[in-house]
Design a protein around this motif. Structure first.
Motif, PDB file in Angstrom:
ATOM      1  N   MET A 217      44.714  44.302  27.067  1.00  0.00           N
ATOM      2  CA  MET A 217      44.741  45.755  27.020  1.00  0.00           C
ATOM      3  C   MET A 217      45.268  46.203  25.662  1.00  0.00           C
ATOM      4  N   ALA A 218      44.822  47.371  25.216  1.00  0.00           N
ATOM      5  CA  ALA A 218      45.238  47.878  23.910  1.00  0.00           C
ATOM      6  C   ALA A 218      46.700  48.283  23.955  1.00  0.00           C
ATOM      7  N   LYS A 219      47.382  48.105  22.828  1.00  0.00           N
ATOM      8  CA  LYS A 219      48.787  48.463  22.753  1.00  0.00           C
ATOM      9  C   LYS A 219      48.955  49.947  23.033  1.00  0.00           C
ATOM     10  N   GLY A 220      49.938  50.273  23.872  1.00  0.00           N
ATOM     11  CA  GLY A 220      50.184  51.672  24.219  1.00  0.00           C
ATOM     12  C   GLY A 220      49.308  52.178  25.349  1.00  0.00           C
ATOM     13  N   ARG A 221      48.454  51.316  25.917  1.00  0.00           N
ATOM     14  CA  ARG A 221      47.621  51.713  27.048  1.00  0.00           C
ATOM     15  C   ARG A 221      47.772  50.680  28.159  1.00  0.00           C
ATOM     16  N   LEU A 222      47.470  51.086  29.381  1.00  0.00           N
ATOM     17  CA  LEU A 222      47.632  50.198  30.524  1.00  0.00           C
ATOM     18  C   LEU A 222      46.322  49.891  31.231  1.00  0.00           C
ATOM     19  N   ASP A 223      45.205  50.415  30.740  1.00  0.00           N
ATOM     20  CA  ASP A 223      43.916  50.085  31.334  1.00  0.00           C
ATOM     21  C   ASP A 223      43.532  48.653  30.978  1.00  0.00           C
ATOM     22  N   PRO A 224      42.745  47.994  31.841  1.00  0.00           N
ATOM     23  CA  PRO A 224      42.341  46.605  31.548  1.00  0.00           C
ATOM     24  C   PRO A 224      41.499  46.519  30.274  1.00  0.00           C
ATOM     25  N   ALA A 225      41.706  45.455  29.536  1.00  0.00           N
ATOM     26  CA  ALA A 225      40.860  45.213  28.363  1.00  0.00           C
ATOM     27  C   ALA A 225      39.479  44.761  28.804  1.00  0.00           C
ATOM     28  N   ASP A 226      39.416  44.130  29.970  1.00  0.00           N
ATOM     29  CA  ASP A 226      38.149  43.620  30.488  1.00  0.00           C
ATOM     30  C   ASP A 226      37.955  44.170  31.904  1.00  0.00           C
ATOM     31  N   TRP A 227      37.215  45.235  32.023  1.00  0.00           N
ATOM     32  CA  TRP A 227      37.028  45.877  33.320  1.00  0.00           C
ATOM     33  C   TRP A 227      36.256  44.986  34.295  1.00  0.00           C
ATOM     34  N   THR A 228      35.350  44.183  33.782  1.00  0.00           N
ATOM     35  CA  THR A 228      34.591  43.289  34.650  1.00  0.00           C
ATOM     36  C   THR A 228      35.502  42.267  35.312  1.00  0.00           C
ATOM     37  N   ALA A 229      36.397  41.668  34.514  1.00  0.00           N
ATOM     38  CA  ALA A 229      37.340  40.694  35.068  1.00  0.00           C
ATOM     39  C   ALA A 229      38.290  41.367  36.052  1.00  0.00           C
ATOM     40  N   PHE A 230      38.718  42.582  35.727  1.00  0.00           N
ATOM     41  CA  PHE A 230      39.620  43.303  36.628  1.00  0.00           C
ATOM     42  C   PHE A 230      38.922  43.619  37.941  1.00  0.00           C
ATOM     43  N   ARG A 231      37.656  44.026  37.861  1.00  0.00           N
ATOM     44  CA  ARG A 231      36.893  44.326  39.075  1.00  0.00           C
ATOM     45  C   ARG A 231      36.790  43.091  39.968  1.00  0.00           C
ATOM     46  N   GLN A 232      36.564  41.943  39.361  1.00  0.00           N
ATOM     47  CA  GLN A 232      36.483  40.704  40.131  1.00  0.00           C
ATOM     48  C   GLN A 232      37.817  40.382  40.802  1.00  0.00           C
ATOM     49  N   GLU A 233      38.916  40.598  40.082  1.00  0.00           N
ATOM     50  CA  GLU A 233      40.241  40.353  40.658  1.00  0.00           C
ATOM     51  C   GLU A 233      40.526  41.320  41.800  1.00  0.00           C
ATOM     52  N   ALA A 234      40.109  42.573  41.620  1.00  0.00           N
ATOM     53  CA  ALA A 234      40.304  43.570  42.679  1.00  0.00           C
ATOM     54  C   ALA A 234      39.513  43.192  43.928  1.00  0.00           C
ATOM     55  N   HIS A 235      38.307  42.688  43.747  1.00  0.00           N
ATOM     56  CA  HIS A 235      37.507  42.255  44.894  1.00  0.00           C
ATOM     57  C   HIS A 235      38.165  41.072  45.594  1.00  0.00           C
ATOM     58  N   ARG A 236      38.757  40.163  44.824  1.00  0.00           N
ATOM     59  CA  ARG A 236      39.457  39.032  45.446  1.00  0.00           C
ATOM     60  C   ARG A 236      40.645  39.514  46.274  1.00  0.00           C
ATOM     61  N   MET A 237      41.359  40.508  45.741  1.00  0.00           N
ATOM     62  CA  MET A 237      42.497  41.048  46.489  1.00  0.00           C
ATOM     63  C   MET A 237      42.027  41.761  47.754  1.00  0.00           C
ATOM     64  N   LEU A 238      40.953  42.512  47.648  1.00  0.00           N
ATOM     65  CA  LEU A 238      40.418  43.182  48.826  1.00  0.00           C
ATOM     66  C   LEU A 238      39.990  42.163  49.881  1.00  0.00           C
ATOM     67  N   ASP A 239      39.346  41.084  49.441  1.00  0.00           N
ATOM     68  CA  ASP A 239      38.946  40.040  50.388  1.00  0.00           C
ATOM     69  C   ASP A 239      40.172  39.416  51.065  1.00  0.00           C
ATOM     70  N   ALA A 240      41.234  39.194  50.275  1.00  0.00           N
ATOM     71  CA  ALA A 240      42.453  38.625  50.859  1.00  0.00           C
ATOM     72  C   ALA A 240      43.057  39.567  51.892  1.00  0.00           C
ATOM     73  N   ALA A 241      43.042  40.867  51.600  1.00  0.00           N
ATOM     74  CA  ALA A 241      43.582  41.851  52.548  1.00  0.00           C
ATOM     75  C   ALA A 241      42.738  41.892  53.817  1.00  0.00           C
ATOM     76  N   LEU A 242      41.413  41.861  53.653  1.00  0.00           N
ATOM     77  CA  LEU A 242      40.538  41.877  54.825  1.00  0.00           C
ATOM     78  C   LEU A 242      40.688  40.599  55.640  1.00  0.00           C
ATOM     79  N   ASP A 243      40.835  39.461  54.954  1.00  0.00           N
ATOM     80  CA  ASP A 243      41.055  38.203  55.673  1.00  0.00           C
ATOM     81  C   ASP A 243      42.329  38.266  56.502  1.00  0.00           C
ATOM     82  N   LYS A 244      43.367  38.860  55.924  1.00  0.00           N
ATOM     83  CA  LYS A 244      44.632  38.962  56.654  1.00  0.00           C
ATOM     84  C   LYS A 244      44.464  39.825  57.898  1.00  0.00           C
TER      85      LYS A 244
END
Length: 484
Positions: free
Chosen positions: A1-28
């Motif tokens: 991420m760029a200095k002074g900002r908190l958005d992901p530098a790689d939105w595609t990778a972040f989206r994949q991580e978010a989907h993994r977390m959603l899958d983990a929550a649904l599995d639970k």
């Protein structure tokens, strides 16, 4: 991420991580009926949580890994055999509004935006469901504790006048009344509002754990004779120990004749009104001046979400409204709008809790939620029958709604308290079930509260078998309580 900002530098990778977390929550949630009810947090994770504040971040993947590691170690209330405290089990659909609310990231203190209109709609729906007028005041809050403070502050203002906001209560000697079984949040509200918890009089209860109205009237008369100023009667719709419902219609009549504010603590029990079969048990609640209840209990919304309704909207407004210059109202633009929640409660910054309640009601409808409540009450009656049939178990209170208190009676009477306390702990530690304990007429009881839509009748049969089995094992071991 760029200095002074908190958005992901790689939105595609972040989206994949978010989907993994959603899958983990649904599995639970999909596996909520499996495995242990409660699992203690392991020492390595406790040690990790004791580490110093991170100065360099782990990134989305590293943070998500830590979150997934914590997911098995909740209270256990999503499991069908969690009956220890009045916790709702949640539902998978709640994940979606929580995601949406996080993306919107709205402050529900005020201003003219979608969230405020959603909250206003939810409050209006709640008034309709609870039999309050459509123009009642209300807020979506963290829970019944906060709702009680808001309601009682409005009651205090009616009794003493709005000048108490500047001058305090002074020498006023206000008194309020509740049943001996009322929840501790009422006394806490008296403390926090400067009235003193001793100003709350606790009336005795009858054989069904309902407030004794004759004792209430006598207490009011005595306080008036001694120079106190009675101002409030609190009725309980679902006492936390036993599920008992005070005689609300009688309390409403007494409050009206005495000129007192009538508040109902309906934390979980008020929502039984959604069941046509159970609604008559709550007759008189619709006459209350204020009502506090939770969505995160019997309505199965994820934590936290509660509601306060105040019949006289102006009384609630008078208790809290006071805008600083930077929040001055406007007729146009984002600062417009005729309903700012900040005018009706103590919080300036408020989360978008109303969205998950709104989505939950849209997804399931009030009738389905009422059917869950009705089924839990049937299950409590079933458990009472199973306990009554067991020669070494004894019920200690009648089933009013969804709670049964009972105990194992094998062995000597002197050891019963210690044996039952140990049964509760062993059930928890085994992961098989979670009960709590309480005292009924001085005797320690196993307390089963059924507010779980995943509980099946077979779970209750298993519970009775296990309580009896553990009790018999303790007797065979010659169990006795450790010295204090």
């Amino acid at each position: 991420m760029a200095k002074g900002r908190l958005d992901p530098a790689d939105w595609t990778a972040f989206r994949q991580e978010a989907h993994r977390m959603l899958d983990a929550a649904l599995d639970k949630m999909a596996g909520a009926e499996e495995g242990r009810v409660w699992t203690p947090l392991p020492d390595p994770l406790k040690d990790a949580l004791a580490a110093p504040v991170p100065r360099a971040g782990l990134g989305p993947a590293g943070a998500a890994e830590r979150l997934r590691a914590l997911m098995p170690y909740g209270v256990g209330n999503t499991h069908p055999r969690f009956w220890g405290w009045v916790h709702g089990a949640g539902s998978p659909g709640n994940l979606l509004p929580e995601i949406a609310a996080s993306a919107i990231n709205a402050n529900l203190g005020g201003r003219d935006h979608g969230g405020v209109h959603v909250e206003r709609a939810v409050v209006r729906w709640c008034a309709e469901l609870m039999g309050f007028p459509p123009d009642s005041g209300g807020l979506i809050v963290s829970g019944t504790s906060m709702a009680t403070i808001i309601a009682l502050k409005a009651a205090r203002g009616r009794a003493l006048g709005t000048q108490t906001r500047q001058e305090g209560v002074g020498a006023a000697r206000l008194t309020g009344y509740c049943a001996a079984q009322a929840h501790s949040c009422v006394a806490r509200a008296f403390d926090m509002l400067g009235l003193g918890s001793e100003a709350l009089r606790r009336a005795p209860v009858d054989g069904d754990f309902r407030m004794d109205t004759a004792a209430l009237e006598a207490a009011i008369a005595q306080d008036r004779a001694e120079g106190f100023t009675p101002f409030l009667v609190v009725g309980t719709a679902g006492a936390v120990n036993t599920g008992a419902i005070d005689p609300l219609a009688d309390l409403a009549a007494i409050a009206a004749s005495e000129g007192l504010w009538f508040h109902v603590d309906g934390a979980f029990g008020a929502t039984a009104r959604l069941s046509p079969a159970l609604a008559p048990l709550l007759a008189g609640m619709e006459r209350a001046d204020s009502l506090a209840f939770d969505f995160h209990k019997w309505l199965q919304v994820t934590y936290d979400a509660g509601c306060v309704l105040v019949r006289d909207r102006q009384a609630q407004l008078d208790a809290f409204s006071e805008r600083p210059d930077y929040l001055a109202p406007a007729t146009r633009g984002l600062a417009a709008g005729d309903f700012w929640p900040v005018d009706y409660g103590p919080e300036l910054s408020r989360s978008y809790r109303a969205l998950k309640v709104y989505a939950h009601l849209l997804e399931h409808g009030a009738d389905a939620l009422g059917a869950v409540i009705e089924n839990n009450c049937r299950q409590a009656r079933l458990l009472a029958e199973l306990v009554a049939q067991a020669p070494d178990l004894e019920p200690l209170c009648p089933v009013s709604l969804n709670i049964l208190c009972f105990r194992f009676t094998g062995g000597s009477e002197a050891a019963h308290d210690a044996v039952n306390a140990e049964i509760s702990v062993r059930l928890q530690e085994s992961g098989l079930a979670v009960l709590s304990t309480t005292r009924i007429h001085g005797r320690l009881a196993l307390r089963v509260n059924i507010t779980n839509h995943r509980t099946r009748d077979g779970d209750l049969h298993l519970l009775v078998e296990e309580v009896r089995k553990i009790g018999a094992t303790l007797l065979a071991e010659g169990f006795h309580a450790a010295a204090p």
